[in-house]
Enzyme design. Structure first.
Site, PDB file in Angstrom:
ATOM      1  N   PHE A 117      38.287  24.626  40.344  1.00 35.14           N
ATOM      2  CA  PHE A 117      38.843  25.964  40.562  1.00 35.14           C
ATOM      3  C   PHE A 117      39.088  26.162  42.050  1.00 35.14           C
ATOM      4  CE2 PHE A 117      39.299  30.106  38.254  1.00 35.14           C
ATOM      5  CZ  PHE A 117      39.659  29.576  37.032  1.00 35.14           C
ATOM      6  N   GLN A 231      41.826  41.913  45.781  1.00 33.37           N
ATOM      7  CA  GLN A 231      42.335  40.558  45.579  1.00 33.37           C
ATOM      8  C   GLN A 231      43.677  40.541  44.854  1.00 33.37           C
ATOM      9  OE1 GLN A 231      40.283  37.462  42.859  1.00 33.37           O
ATOM     10  NE2 GLN A 231      40.195  36.623  44.928  1.00 33.37           N
ATOM     11  N   HIS A 233      45.960  38.008  42.966  1.00 33.63           N
ATOM     12  CA  HIS A 233      45.960  36.671  42.363  1.00 33.63           C
ATOM     13  C   HIS A 233      47.357  36.099  42.575  1.00 33.63           C
ATOM     14  CE1 HIS A 233      45.652  33.465  39.442  1.00 33.63           C
ATOM     15  NE2 HIS A 233      44.392  33.777  39.187  1.00 33.63           N
ATOM     16  N   LEU A 243      48.364  37.755  33.734  1.00 28.27           N
ATOM     17  CA  LEU A 243      47.822  36.659  34.533  1.00 28.27           C
ATOM     18  C   LEU A 243      48.115  35.297  33.928  1.00 28.27           C
ATOM     19  CD1 LEU A 243      45.797  35.871  36.881  1.00 28.27           C
ATOM     20  CD2 LEU A 243      44.126  35.633  35.057  1.00 28.27           C
ATOM     21  N   ARG A 291      42.454  32.267  46.833  1.00 27.22           N
ATOM     22  CA  ARG A 291      43.520  33.168  46.389  1.00 27.22           C
ATOM     23  C   ARG A 291      44.150  33.971  47.512  1.00 27.22           C
ATOM     24  NH1 ARG A 291      40.556  35.213  40.816  1.00 27.22           N
ATOM     25  NH2 ARG A 291      40.847  33.216  39.760  1.00 27.22           N
ATOM     26  N   HIS A 359      44.469  41.995  41.230  1.00 28.31           N
ATOM     27  CA  HIS A 359      43.659  41.362  40.204  1.00 28.31           C
ATOM     28  C   HIS A 359      42.208  41.835  40.182  1.00 28.31           C
ATOM     29  CE1 HIS A 359      42.536  38.229  37.428  1.00 28.31           C
ATOM     30  NE2 HIS A 359      41.741  37.632  38.276  1.00 28.31           N
ATOM     31  N   ARG A 394      36.956  36.974  46.760  1.00 24.67           N
ATOM     32  CA  ARG A 394      36.179  36.354  45.695  1.00 24.67           C
ATOM     33  C   ARG A 394      36.780  35.012  45.311  1.00 24.67           C
ATOM     34  NH1 ARG A 394      36.586  36.226  39.674  1.00 24.67           N
ATOM     35  NH2 ARG A 394      38.630  37.203  39.828  1.00 24.67           N
TER      36      ARG A 394
HETATM   37  C1  LIG Z   1      43.273  38.882  33.455  1.00 24.86           C
HETATM   38  C2  LIG Z   1      41.967  38.600  34.136  1.00 24.86           C
HETATM   39  C3  LIG Z   1      41.430  37.317  34.130  1.00 24.86           C
HETATM   40  C4  LIG Z   1      40.225  37.033  34.750  1.00 24.86           C
HETATM   41  N1  LIG Z   1      39.733  35.759  34.710  1.00 24.86           N
HETATM   42  C5  LIG Z   1      38.525  35.504  35.271  1.00 24.86           C
HETATM   43  C6  LIG Z   1      37.949  34.197  35.199  1.00 24.86           C
HETATM   44  O1  LIG Z   1      38.536  33.283  34.619  1.00 24.86           O
HETATM   45  N2  LIG Z   1      36.750  33.988  35.767  1.00 24.86           N
HETATM   46  C7  LIG Z   1      36.068  34.992  36.393  1.00 24.86           C
HETATM   47  O2  LIG Z   1      34.981  34.731  36.867  1.00 24.86           O
HETATM   48  N3  LIG Z   1      36.578  36.236  36.468  1.00 24.86           N
HETATM   49  C8  LIG Z   1      37.788  36.509  35.920  1.00 24.86           C
HETATM   50  N4  LIG Z   1      38.293  37.780  36.009  1.00 24.86           N
HETATM   51  C9  LIG Z   1      37.482  38.864  36.558  1.00 24.86           C
HETATM   52  C10 LIG Z   1      36.453  39.319  35.536  1.00 24.86           C
HETATM   53  O3  LIG Z   1      36.961  39.134  34.238  1.00 24.86           O
HETATM   54  C11 LIG Z   1      36.076  40.777  35.673  1.00 24.86           C
HETATM   55  O4  LIG Z   1      35.733  41.046  36.985  1.00 24.86           O
HETATM   56  C12 LIG Z   1      34.909  41.106  34.781  1.00 24.86           C
HETATM   57  O5  LIG Z   1      35.172  40.730  33.459  1.00 24.86           O
HETATM   58  C13 LIG Z   1      34.506  42.551  34.823  1.00 24.86           C
HETATM   59  O6  LIG Z   1      33.473  42.766  33.879  1.00 24.86           O
HETATM   60  P1  LIG Z   1      32.627  44.104  33.842  1.00 24.86           P
HETATM   61  O7  LIG Z   1      31.601  43.937  32.809  1.00 24.86           O
HETATM   62  O8  LIG Z   1      32.200  44.445  35.218  1.00 24.86           O
HETATM   63  O9  LIG Z   1      33.684  45.198  33.417  1.00 24.86           O
HETATM   64  P2  LIG Z   1      34.669  45.315  32.145  1.00 24.86           P
HETATM   65  O10 LIG Z   1      34.654  44.146  31.277  1.00 24.86           O
HETATM   66  O11 LIG Z   1      35.961  45.767  32.692  1.00 24.86           O
HETATM   67  O12 LIG Z   1      34.000  46.466  31.319  1.00 24.86           O
HETATM   68  C14 LIG Z   1      33.940  47.785  31.771  1.00 24.86           C
HETATM   69  C15 LIG Z   1      33.272  48.606  30.707  1.00 24.86           C
HETATM   70  O13 LIG Z   1      33.022  49.908  31.206  1.00 24.86           O
HETATM   71  C16 LIG Z   1      33.438  50.860  30.270  1.00 24.86           C
HETATM   72  N5  LIG Z   1      33.813  52.067  30.991  1.00 24.86           N
HETATM   73  C17 LIG Z   1      34.623  52.175  32.067  1.00 24.86           C
HETATM   74  N6  LIG Z   1      34.716  53.451  32.441  1.00 24.86           N
HETATM   75  C18 LIG Z   1      33.944  54.170  31.594  1.00 24.86           C
HETATM   76  C19 LIG Z   1      33.625  55.551  31.463  1.00 24.86           C
HETATM   77  N7  LIG Z   1      34.138  56.480  32.274  1.00 24.86           N
HETATM   78  N8  LIG Z   1      32.788  55.921  30.455  1.00 24.86           N
HETATM   79  C20 LIG Z   1      32.279  55.000  29.611  1.00 24.86           C
HETATM   80  N9  LIG Z   1      32.548  53.701  29.698  1.00 24.86           N
HETATM   81  C21 LIG Z   1      33.368  53.292  30.678  1.00 24.86           C
HETATM   82  C22 LIG Z   1      34.569  50.209  29.529  1.00 24.86           C
HETATM   83  O14 LIG Z   1      34.697  50.792  28.266  1.00 24.86           O
HETATM   84  C23 LIG Z   1      34.088  48.775  29.447  1.00 24.86           C
HETATM   85  O15 LIG Z   1      33.238  48.628  28.342  1.00 24.86           O
HETATM   86  C24 LIG Z   1      39.530  38.065  35.415  1.00 24.86           C
HETATM   87  C25 LIG Z   1      40.057  39.352  35.434  1.00 24.86           C
HETATM   88  C26 LIG Z   1      41.264  39.631  34.827  1.00 24.86           C
HETATM   89  C27 LIG Z   1      41.823  40.997  34.917  1.00 24.86           C
END
Ligand SMILES: Cc1cc2nc3c(=O)[nH]c(=O)nc-3n(C[C@H](O)[C@H](O)[C@H](O)COP(=O)(O)OP(=O)(O)OC[C@H]3O[C@@H](n4cnc5c(N)ncnc54)[C@H](O)[C@@H]3O)c2cc1C
Ligand code: SF4
Ligand code: FES
Lengths: 586, 249
Positions: A117, A231, A233, A243, A291, A359, A394
């Site tokens: 990566f 960031q 991407h 993406l 990136r 991203h 990142r």
């Molecule tokens: C397209 C894409 C591809 C990616 N690929 C990679 C990868 O290959 N490897 C890597 O390491 N990272 C990757 N990332 C980054 C990584 O996926 C994210 O940073 C990470 O998944 C975020 O997870 P999280 O649990 O913090 O939040 P999320 O998965 O975004 O979850 C947020 C949660 O909070 C809840 N929520 C939000 N606001 C409220 C509210 N007001 N009230 C109640 N609930 C709320 C939502 O319902 C959800 O359940 C990628 C990101 C994207 C966008």
């Protein structure tokens, strides 16, 4: 008003929130846990992560190397104690996920497979084809179902943190099905609400990524740290911003400009090896550079006129044709599916048009290595938090790992906190909820308003793209700050068409816009104050990194006026600041 | 509705609690060949009628939230291009076989309960590797269940399923596919426990193998095949249980 009570309340059902929930139960199965999420947990944006998840597992790898890659990738803005903890904890977290059923891609001997990566010296990115986040999230979600002490509030939206006695003790949340707003009280609260990429117009982020939890913490007095670091991407599909994962380059894909030239070689990222060379793709080199540097290179190519012009703006080519159909189907099938469906090209036969796209937010709620915030009883993990292991840039595949490592950390520490504290000042907590009910009723009933949500949102996102994009300067950022401040006023005057209570998605959009304006103001004001260039924050008026003045985190505090920006030192342990070198050598 | 070269008509089902008659609203939306039906809905919501309610998030076919009936067929609106329908009108309705909550939003409680009921988590057997070691699983072993692990819980298959429309108790295609996903995983030892659920009368026996579920599945999960496999295994397990009562083997 009736309140709901739990020992621990987790806001967010993505990777971080679900890992935290399980960690609480592992720490103490007697604690009852609530998970509030504005979408069903498996809809959380973790589901969209494609490429993979980094952890040292193979014999040719070492903790030191992962630490070095992460710190240099961060342009030395990451806290090194946190990075060290992160790197050392990562393998056991990923193995545990394996024990919970995550369908990792495998080597022929049955051990987990890893892929290269960007910015990593050694292949250490675990993957489940190119739907890693999808499998991680579903494995976690399904695993939580076996913990009966866990109660989910699916499709409930957190509106405001409730505090008393200097402690965070719950949240006022709206059940989307009925529109009722209820105080959910708890002895400790963990914020896991993900990022806020939606403050920009062109992003890989889902509709739900509106920075809600960051704004909630900010309003409760906690600083948002390093918000200027956004960031881009390098490879999103023009138009939709969908993406195309870095794994496409990790597997050997190359970036080519409109002259057929692998232009990254012109930007201090090393020499291109032929695509059939046994060392291609070479780690930390060319297409496997970090990136920030790749996205910046695109802008230079654009200035030189070396990019293609299409109906959705400029682009370059990501070419994976030489990998062949069967390899593409095996390793990056989703890249093919997405390119076919949304880019109109089959990558087996044609190069994929790509351009940089917003991203990920490196910044977020200021937390320490314990995942604790400065507000007692409030913890945060995942993309909404800033520990910081990501600093100014990142590395791909560190974020999913961060969800597990710090999600678990938050769960454990919140469990300990909850065993030492009770809920106090219930009347006060209820009256704060009543204030929130009044505020929302007013918004819903404002017949005199004349502003449309979509209009304000469009102005906000363009202001950020213009003022706080890949290259920035004082004038542009100042303008963005002014625009956001104006939008704040105008947003008091929204008019909603929908007056019903059940699934009033226009109301939720209005609330999200309000959260996003907080995020937007912390991004622009923090950026304006950082008079240097570091990682993803590149200023044409201050093109150099300035360690004397700015080897520091930015802290944005909420005030009645513009945010107050302070700075605090970065934790340096073993790796003194040095130049970032890619394309050969360290 | 009149045909317009750069616009396309959408007829959308509307419902607010308490409403007793079926209601549709019609909108003309700019036609853009890059747009999916979800883009058209977003256009309406942003610029024409802010009260239209529907679920969506990722707009890349992976979160599973945007399923609706489009011209009578269950589809992900973020993957259904306007160009497939243009210039004909597009009728958008909530997913069939679910109770409607509001406009295009249906009640998911029952589905979530069904998922939960099949114990969709890895049930450990006797040989769990130590905490610092992964299970060995060869690519061939992975391939056995991989397809069933691709379900995005969009519930399109429930809308297409003739059994689900008659027998609300039927645990349904996606839940059975999920049970099979774990049953076929070399790391799992919970098959017997899951078969108990599937063998109950609202289980796999009800499926008449129409295969509609697999036809509409946007992710190639083929839940119909999972149902057939589960049927076969349940039959075997049932026959076995007659000879060897449980806990006595
Ligand atoms: C397209 C894409 C591809 C990616 N690929 C990679 C990868 O290959 N490897 C890597 O390491 N990272 C990757 N990332 C980054 C990584 O996926 C994210 O940073 C990470 O998944 C975020 O997870 P999280 O649990 O913090 O939040 P999320 O998965 O975004 O979850 C947020 C949660 O909070 C809840 N929520 C939000 N606001 C409220 C509210 N007001 N009230 C109640 N609930 C709320 C939502 O319902 C959800 O359940 C990628 C990101 C994207 C966008
Ligand atoms: S089996 Fe297919 S149609 Fe059914 S819920 Fe899963 S992905 Fe959707
Ligand atoms: S919006 Fe996520 S699947 Fe359509």
């Amino acid at each position: 008003m009736r309140s709901i009570k739990h020992d621990i309340l987790i806001i967010g059902g993505g990777g971080a929130g679900l890992r935290a929930a399980i960690a609480v139960s592992q720490e103490n199965p007697d604690l009852d846990v609530a998970v509030v999420s504005k979408v069903y947990p498996m809809r959380s944006h973790t589901v969209a992560a494609e490429g993979g998840m980094a952890a040292v597992i193979k014999p040719n790898d070492s903790f030191e190397d992962h630490i070095y890659d992460t710190v240099s990738g961060s342009d030395w803005l990451a806290d090194q104690d946190a990075v060290e903890f992160f790197v050392r904890t990562a393998p056991s977290e990923l193995i545990q996920l394996e024990h919970w059923g995550c369908p990792w891609s495998r080597e022929s001997d049955g051990s987990v497979a890893v892929r290269p990566f960007g910015g990593m010296q050694i292949e250490r990115t675990w993957f489940a084809a190119d739907k890693t986040g999808f499998h991680v999230l579903h494995s976690l979600f399904q695993t939580t179902l076996k913990y009966r002490s866990l109660q989910r509030y699916d499709e409930w939206m957190a509106l405001r943190l409730l505090t008393h006695d200097g402690r965070c003790q719950g949240v006022a949340a709206m059940e989307l099905r009925t529109g009722r707003i209820v105080p959910i009280l708890a002895k400790a609260v963990i914020m896991c609400t993900g990022g806020g990429g939606r403050v920009f117009p062109f992003t890989t982020n889902a509709a739900i990524k509106t920075g809600d939890g960051m704004a909630l913490a900010y309003r409760a007095g906690v600083a948002l740290k390093d918000m200027e670091f956004v960031q881009y991407h390098p490879t999103g599909l023009p138009g939709t911003g969908i993406l195309i994962t870095e794994a496409a380059r990790g597997e050997g894909g190359i970036l080519v400009n409109n002259k057929g030239h692998r232009y990254l070689s012109d930007y201090d990222l090393g020499k291109p090896l032929p695509i059939d060379h046994h060392d291609h793709p070479k780690n930390r080199t060319m297409e496997l550079g970090p990136r920030d540097r790749l996205s910046q290179a695109f802008i230079h190519e654009q200035t030189k006129g070396n990019v293609f012009e299409g109906p959705h703006g400029t682009y370059v080519h990501l070419d994976v044709r030489h990998l062949g159909e069967s390899y593409i189907e095996k390793k990056i099938p989703f890249v093919r599916e997405l390119s076919n469906n949304y880019g109109g090209v089959d990558p087996v036969h044609e190069p994929i048009p790509v351009r940089p796209v917003v991203h990920y937010m490196m910044g977020g709620i200021d937390t320490d290595i314990e995942a604790a915030t400065t507000l007692p009883g409030l913890y945060a993990a995942g993309e909404c938090a800033c520990v910081s292991i990501n600093g100014a840039n990142r590395l791909g595949s560190n974020s999913l790992t961060e969800l597990l490592v710090f999600g678990a950390q938050a769960g454990r520490n919140a469990a300990i906190f909850a065993q030492q504290h009770g809920i106090s000042g219930e009347n006060d907590l209820l009256s704060q909820t009543q204030d929130e009910i009044n505020r929302i009723s007013e918004l819903l009933g404002n017949r005199a308003g004349d502003e449309k949500i979509a209009d304000l949102r469009n102005i906000m996102t363009s202001a950020l793209e213009e003022g706080a994009g890949i290259y920035r300067n004082a004038e542009g950022m100042q303008k963005a700050c002014t625009t956001i401040t104006e939008l704040r006023k105008r947003s008091k005057n929204l008019k909603l068409d929908d007056t019903s209570l059940s699934y009033n998605t226009e109301l939720t959009s209005a609330i999200e816009l309000d959260f996003m304006l907080d995020i937007a103001e912390t991004v622009t004001f923090s950026a304006l104050r950082r008079k240097e260039s570091r990682g993803s924050h590149q200023r044409t008026d201050f093109p150099e990194r300035d360690d004397d003045e700015f080897l520091k985190h930015s802290l944005a505090y909420n005030t009645d006026d513009a945010p107050r920006i302070e700075h605090k030192d970065v934790v340096i342990t073993n790796l003194p600041p040095a130049k970032r070198i890619y394309g050969g050598g360290k | 509705m009149t045909v317009d070269t750069d616009r396309i008509p959408l007829k959308i089902s509307r419902y607010t609690e308490g409403q007793t008659t079926d209601g549709y609203d019609e909108y003309m939306v700019p036609y853009n060949e890059d747009w999916v039906v979800l883009d058209a809905l977003n256009y309406i919501k942003d610029y024409v009628d802010g009260s239209l309610a529907y679920r969506w998030s990722c707009r890349m076919g992976v979160c599973g939230s945007c399923g609706m009936m489009i011209n009578g067929k269950p589809k992900l609106t973020c993957s259904a291009f306007l160009s497939e329908y243009y210039p004909d009108p597009i009728v958008v309705e909530p997913l069939a076989n679910f109770r409607v909550e509001r406009d295009l939003i249906v009640d998911m409680d029952d589905f979530i309960h069904k998922l939960d009921s099949v114990k969709p988590w890895l049930i450990e057997g006797d040989s769990v590797p130590p905490a610092n070691r992964e299970y060995k699983q060869t690519p061939a072993q992975l391939a056995k269940y991989k397809q069933y692990s691709m379900c995005i819980n969009c519930t399109l298959c429930y809308s297409a399923c003739p059994v689900a429309s008659n027998e609300p108790e039927f645990v349904g295609p996606a839940a059975i596919a999920l049970a099979q996903r774990y049953n076929l995983d070399s790391r799992d030892s919970g098959k017997e426990q899951r078969l108990d659920v599937l063998m109950a009368n609202e289980g796999v026996w009800d499926c008449t193998f129409v295969g509609e579920c697999s036809n509409v599945c946007p992710k190639g999960v083929d839940p119909a095949a999972a149902i057939q496999q589960a049927k076969l295994e349940s039959a075997l397990a049932y026959a076995k249980s007659l000879i060897m009562p449980k806990g006595n083997k």
